[in-house]
Design an enzyme around this catalytic site. Structure first.
Site, short mmCIF file in Angstrom:
data_model
loop_
_atom_site.label_atom_id
_atom_site.label_comp_id
_atom_site.label_asym_id
_atom_site.label_seq_id
_atom_site.Cartn_x
_atom_site.Cartn_y
_atom_site.Cartn_z
N GLY A 283 0.79 -1.45 0.32
CA GLY A 283 -0.05 -0.01 0.29
C GLY A 283 1.08 1.06 0.30
N GLN B 175 3.34 9.87 1.42
CA GLN B 175 3.95 9.23 1.39
C GLN B 175 5.32 10.02 0.73
OE1 GLN B 175 2.17 5.62 2.05
NE2 GLN B 175 3.90 5.01 3.18
N CYS C 16 5.45 0.38 7.43
CA CYS C 16 5.66 0.84 6.50
C CYS C 16 6.13 1.45 5.46
CB CYS C 16 5.09 2.25 7.42
SG CYS C 16 4.29 3.52 6.61
N LEU C 17 6.81 1.55 3.90
CA LEU C 17 7.77 2.34 3.31
C LEU C 17 8.37 3.94 3.85
CD1 LEU C 17 6.01 1.53 0.04
CD2 LEU C 17 7.64 0.14 1.57
N HIS D 272 -4.95 1.01 7.55
CA HIS D 272 -2.85 1.50 7.60
C HIS D 272 -2.97 2.74 6.68
CE1 HIS D 272 1.50 0.94 7.93
NE2 HIS D 272 1.40 2.23 6.67
N GLU D 273 -3.46 2.74 5.16
CA GLU D 273 -3.27 3.58 4.41
C GLU D 273 -4.49 4.87 4.84
OE1 GLU D 273 -0.33 3.39 2.74
OE2 GLU D 273 -0.48 1.16 3.05
N HIS E 241 -2.78 7.28 7.07
CA HIS E 241 -1.54 7.94 6.28
C HIS E 241 -2.21 9.14 5.80
CE1 HIS E 241 2.03 6.29 6.17
NE2 HIS E 241 1.48 4.74 5.66
CO CO Z 1 2.82 2.83 5.99
#
Ligand code: CO
Length: 151
Positions: free
Chosen positions: A46, A51, A88-89, A130-131, A134
């Protein structure tokens, strides 16, 4: 197609509440394509627009069934609970267990501005939550019961 630079924790853009998308134009389609490319290249399941430094309510998710694009997503139903290990990236050095709803129903718009809905269980439900977090400036580390260094 080009991969976008992923912002990591400490960058203020990750803590902002992202703005709603109001224009469903070619530029949006191009951005979505780049987001998906960036997610795939980074082996993520995701990615949210903040991000990559864009504070707009746009996410892409792929839990193994293809890329799903969601614009202005809103969780309308959530049920149950599950605990999964998340990464998470934008937080490349840590993983952690997070408790979330095990089922969600999410209203969103597609790239053409059509109103859509998706229901997800398990990993898909977790990825969506999760996304969407963000978009509200929330990172999984804020919710994790435990954190450990990624090997
Ligand atoms: Co993330």
């Amino acid at each position: 197609m080009s991969a976008l630079e992923i912002k990591t924790a400490g960058n203020p853009v990750l803590r902002q509440v992202a703005a709603e998308v109001t224009r469903f134009d070619k530029k949006l389609g191009h951005f979505l394509k780049n987001m998906a490319e960036t997610m795939v290249q980074a082996n993520g399941c995701g990615l949210a627009a903040p991000q990559v430094g864009i504070s707009k309510r746009i996410i892409v998710v792929d839990v193994g069934e293809g890329v799903i694009e969601l614009i202005n997503p809103v969780i309308v139903v959530q049920k149950g609970s599950c605990v999964l290990e998340e990464g998470c990236l934008s937080v490349p050095d840590f993983v952690g267990e997070v408790e979330r709803a095990n089922f969600v129903s999410v209203n969103f718009y597609d790239r053409k501005g059509q109103k859509m809905n998706i229901e997800g269980e398990g990993l898909l439900a977790v990825a969506l939550q999760h996304e969407i977090d963000h978009l509200n400036g929330v990172l999984f580390v804020d919710k994790a019961k435990s954190l450990s260094h990624k090997e």
